[in-house]
Design a protein around this motif. Structure first.
Motif, PDB file in Angstrom:
ATOM      1  N   HIS A  44       0.497  -1.148  -0.464  1.00 56.16           N
ATOM      2  CA  HIS A  44       0.175  -0.461   0.190  1.00 56.16           C
ATOM      3  C   HIS A  44       1.066   0.996  -0.585  1.00 56.16           C
ATOM      4  N   ASP A  58      -4.748   5.574   1.977  1.00 51.17           N
ATOM      5  CA  ASP A  58      -3.716   4.593   1.507  1.00 51.17           C
ATOM      6  C   ASP A  58      -4.300   4.013   0.492  1.00 51.17           C
ATOM      7  N   THR A  90      -3.501   1.154  -2.877  1.00 50.18           N
ATOM      8  CA  THR A  90      -3.052  -0.236  -3.507  1.00 50.18           C
ATOM      9  C   THR A  90      -2.547   0.166  -4.550  1.00 50.18           C
ATOM     10  N   TYR A 104      -6.423   1.718  -8.682  1.00 48.13           N
ATOM     11  CA  TYR A 104      -7.994   1.173  -8.592  1.00 48.13           C
ATOM     12  C   TYR A 104      -9.031   2.529  -7.635  1.00 48.13           C
ATOM     13  N   ASP A 136     -12.001   3.831  -5.219  1.00 44.81           N
ATOM     14  CA  ASP A 136     -13.201   4.078  -5.031  1.00 44.81           C
ATOM     15  C   ASP A 136     -13.517   5.167  -4.319  1.00 44.81           C
ATOM     16  N   ILE A 182     -17.116   6.961  -4.277  1.00 41.65           N
ATOM     17  CA  ILE A 182     -18.666   7.139  -3.638  1.00 41.65           C
ATOM     18  C   ILE A 182     -18.893   7.871  -2.450  1.00 41.65           C
ATOM     19  N   GLU A 195     -17.914  11.096   0.496  1.00 42.27           N
ATOM     20  CA  GLU A 195     -17.184  12.838   0.471  1.00 42.27           C
ATOM     21  C   GLU A 195     -15.944  11.971   1.294  1.00 42.27           C
ATOM     22  N   SER A 254     -11.635  11.293  -1.976  1.00 43.00           N
ATOM     23  CA  SER A 254     -12.080  11.061  -3.634  1.00 43.00           C
ATOM     24  C   SER A 254     -12.187  12.009  -3.576  1.00 43.00           C
ATOM     25  N   THR A 273     -13.122  -0.855  -2.703  1.00 38.23           N
ATOM     26  CA  THR A 273     -11.709  -0.194  -2.840  1.00 38.23           C
ATOM     27  C   THR A 273     -10.885  -1.513  -2.861  1.00 38.23           C
ATOM     28  N   TRP A 285     -11.041   0.497   5.906  1.00 38.14           N
ATOM     29  CA  TRP A 285     -11.905   1.663   6.447  1.00 38.14           C
ATOM     30  C   TRP A 285     -12.842   1.434   6.703  1.00 38.14           C
ATOM     31  N   SER A 286     -13.553   2.735   7.928  1.00 37.02           N
ATOM     32  CA  SER A 286     -14.861   2.433   9.054  1.00 37.02           C
ATOM     33  C   SER A 286     -15.978   3.757   8.907  1.00 37.02           C
TER      34      SER A 286
HETATM   35  C1  FAD Z   1      -4.110  -0.824   3.037  1.00 32.18           C
HETATM   36  C2  FAD Z   1      -5.075  -0.215   2.686  1.00 32.18           C
HETATM   37  C3  FAD Z   1      -5.137   0.091   1.183  1.00 32.18           C
HETATM   38  C4  FAD Z   1      -6.055   0.612   0.609  1.00 32.18           C
HETATM   39  N1  FAD Z   1      -6.495   0.828  -0.481  1.00 32.18           N
HETATM   40  C5  FAD Z   1      -6.805   1.323  -1.590  1.00 32.18           C
HETATM   41  C6  FAD Z   1      -7.122   1.596  -2.709  1.00 32.18           C
HETATM   42  O1  FAD Z   1      -6.661   0.477  -3.262  1.00 32.18           O
HETATM   43  N2  FAD Z   1      -8.743   1.280  -3.532  1.00 32.18           N
HETATM   44  C7  FAD Z   1      -9.712   2.204  -2.490  1.00 32.18           C
HETATM   45  O2  FAD Z   1     -10.304   2.657  -3.278  1.00 32.18           O
HETATM   46  N3  FAD Z   1      -9.302   2.410  -0.834  1.00 32.18           N
HETATM   47  C8  FAD Z   1      -8.282   1.811  -0.372  1.00 32.18           C
HETATM   48  N4  FAD Z   1      -8.205   1.609   0.623  1.00 32.18           N
HETATM   49  C9  FAD Z   1      -8.906   2.211   1.811  1.00 32.18           C
HETATM   50  C10 FAD Z   1      -8.833   4.343   1.360  1.00 32.18           C
HETATM   51  O3  FAD Z   1      -7.634   4.083   1.781  1.00 32.18           O
HETATM   52  C11 FAD Z   1      -9.807   5.124   2.926  1.00 32.18           C
HETATM   53  O4  FAD Z   1     -11.338   4.048   2.061  1.00 32.18           O
HETATM   54  C12 FAD Z   1      -9.785   6.098   1.803  1.00 32.18           C
HETATM   55  O5  FAD Z   1     -10.218   6.574   3.902  1.00 32.18           O
HETATM   56  C13 FAD Z   1     -10.661   6.658   1.716  1.00 32.18           C
HETATM   57  O6  FAD Z   1     -10.978   8.425   1.411  1.00 32.18           O
HETATM   58  P1  FAD Z   1     -11.602   9.390   1.643  1.00 32.18           P
HETATM   59  O7  FAD Z   1     -10.588  10.639   1.608  1.00 32.18           O
HETATM   60  O8  FAD Z   1     -12.154   9.585   0.529  1.00 32.18           O
HETATM   61  O9  FAD Z   1     -12.626   9.396   3.255  1.00 32.18           O
HETATM   62  P2  FAD Z   1     -12.730   9.215   4.558  1.00 32.18           P
HETATM   63  O10 FAD Z   1     -12.411  11.102   4.684  1.00 32.18           O
HETATM   64  O11 FAD Z   1     -11.714   8.137   4.695  1.00 32.18           O
HETATM   65  O12 FAD Z   1     -14.001   8.851   4.750  1.00 32.18           O
HETATM   66  C14 FAD Z   1     -15.125  10.098   4.833  1.00 32.18           C
HETATM   67  C15 FAD Z   1     -16.449   9.154   5.007  1.00 32.18           C
HETATM   68  O13 FAD Z   1     -16.832   8.361   4.111  1.00 32.18           O
HETATM   69  C16 FAD Z   1     -16.546   6.488   4.034  1.00 32.18           C
HETATM   70  N5  FAD Z   1     -16.311   5.986   3.979  1.00 32.18           N
HETATM   71  C17 FAD Z   1     -14.939   5.230   3.713  1.00 32.18           C
HETATM   72  N6  FAD Z   1     -14.877   4.670   2.751  1.00 32.18           N
HETATM   73  C18 FAD Z   1     -15.542   4.546   2.040  1.00 32.18           C
HETATM   74  C19 FAD Z   1     -15.901   3.167   0.747  1.00 32.18           C
HETATM   75  N7  FAD Z   1     -15.524   3.426   0.052  1.00 32.18           N
HETATM   76  N8  FAD Z   1     -17.337   3.747   0.915  1.00 32.18           N
HETATM   77  C20 FAD Z   1     -18.084   3.915   1.728  1.00 32.18           C
HETATM   78  N9  FAD Z   1     -18.264   5.556   2.072  1.00 32.18           N
HETATM   79  C21 FAD Z   1     -16.761   5.046   2.791  1.00 32.18           C
HETATM   80  C22 FAD Z   1     -15.894   6.884   6.243  1.00 32.18           C
HETATM   81  O14 FAD Z   1     -16.581   5.910   7.095  1.00 32.18           O
HETATM   82  C23 FAD Z   1     -16.372   8.579   6.408  1.00 32.18           C
HETATM   83  O15 FAD Z   1     -17.480   7.969   6.711  1.00 32.18           O
HETATM   84  C24 FAD Z   1      -7.011   1.889   1.157  1.00 32.18           C
HETATM   85  C25 FAD Z   1      -6.800   1.447   2.598  1.00 32.18           C
HETATM   86  C26 FAD Z   1      -5.326   0.752   3.451  1.00 32.18           C
HETATM   87  C27 FAD Z   1      -5.608   0.946   4.959  1.00 32.18           C
END
Ligand code: FAD
Length: 227
Positions: A53, A65, A67, A81, A83, A85, A87, A91, A128, A226-227
């Motif tokens: 990652h 993070d 991948t 790749y 996701d 979806i 905010e 994204s 993701t 993610w959570s």
């Molecule tokens: C080891 C590792 C590898 C990863 N690889 C990938 C990857 O290859 N591709 C990828 O897309 N992500 C990947 N992720 C996840 C990615 O880093 C997180 O989803 C990231 O936090 C999304 O960032 P954000 O700033 O858009 O949203 P955040 O600010 O982190 O989250 C905003 C809100 O959206 C929610 N949320 C976050 N992600 C999702 C989702 N996918 N669907 C619905 N709700 C969501 C959260 O719960 C939060 O309430 C990886 C994470 C780790 C730890």
């Protein structure tokens, strides 16, 4: 951000940060999922034995993070790749990218997922995890993965089936992490001697691990995202 925090961050970035170049972007329809090709000239991919990652800067002081998949050791290129979806800064970042942009990352690290040395390999997760399992497949060579990936949009399930020629089933996602769709798929599978990989939404990973512990699966390896 206060001045101390900004200075500490600048020091951290100056010592660790490297750059990558966006080569191409493919957007799925609806436009909440992106494939981004990168050139990372400073990334040595030759020793990767487990799925990696990358910590990428998505806004000032904010890292996410992703991948690397489909990497080429010689040209130092790969695809992320992503996701989008939700905010969030990650994204928003991917939606703003254009060909020719430079991005900053601060490190590459290993995940707990690497190819099993025997038995079937079954991959479970949400969108993701698509890059993550493409990377696991690349590391596994001829030993092909099967499994299920939960995808909410019908057209994304169609695109998934058209683009990827592997034995991973796109199942309908009806809850946040795809628990119900994945559990339904698992019920019809023979998991004897299998290594089951679980990744993505952390609460879903926890529930899936509990369910899988009741089956004949030999090993369950969880990597929460993610959570
Ligand atoms: C080891 C590792 C590898 C990863 N690889 C990938 C990857 O290859 N591709 C990828 O897309 N992500 C990947 N992720 C996840 C990615 O880093 C997180 O989803 C990231 O936090 C999304 O960032 P954000 O700033 O858009 O949203 P955040 O600010 O982190 O989250 C905003 C809100 O959206 C929610 N949320 C976050 N992600 C999702 C989702 N996918 N669907 C619905 N709700 C969501 C959260 O719960 C939060 O309430 C990886 C994470 C780790 C730890």
């Amino acid at each position: 951000m206060n001045i101390l925090k900004q200075t500490a961050l600048n020091l951290f970035e100056n010592s660790l940060a490297k750059q990558g170049l966006v080569l191409a972007i493919r957007t799925w329809y609806p436009a909440t999922f992106y494939e981004v090709d990168f050139h990372f000239p400073f990334m040595d991919m030759s020793k990767w034995k487990s799925v990696q990652h990358i910590k990428i800067k998505v806004a000032t002081g904010v890292y996410r993070d992703y991948t690397p998949a489909g990497w080429d050791v010689e040209t130092r290129t790969c695809t992320l790749y992503i996701d989008a979806i939700q905010e969030g800064p990650g994204s928003e970042w991917v939606q703003s990218l254009k060909e020719g942009d430079y991005v900053t990352y601060v490190g590459v690290g290993s995940t707990v997922h690497k190819p099993a040395d025997h038995g079937k390999m079954i991959a479970l997760g949400d969108m993701t995890t698509i890059g993550h399992y493409l990377a696991l497949q690349q590391l596994s060579g001829e030993n092909s993965l099967s499994g299920a990936i939960a995808i909410a949009e019908e057209n994304h399930r169609i695109e998934f089936s058209q683009y990827f020629h592997w034995d991973i089933t796109p199942v309908e996602q009806t809850d946040q992490g795809g628990f119900h769709g994945i559990t339904k798929w698992v019920q019809n599978e023979d998991l004897e001697n299998a290594t089951v990989y679980v990744a993505g939404h952390i609460p879903t990973c926890v529930h899936l691990r509990k369910q899988l512990k009741k089956t004949s699966a030999e090993t369950v390896r969880v990597q929460g995202f993610w959570s």
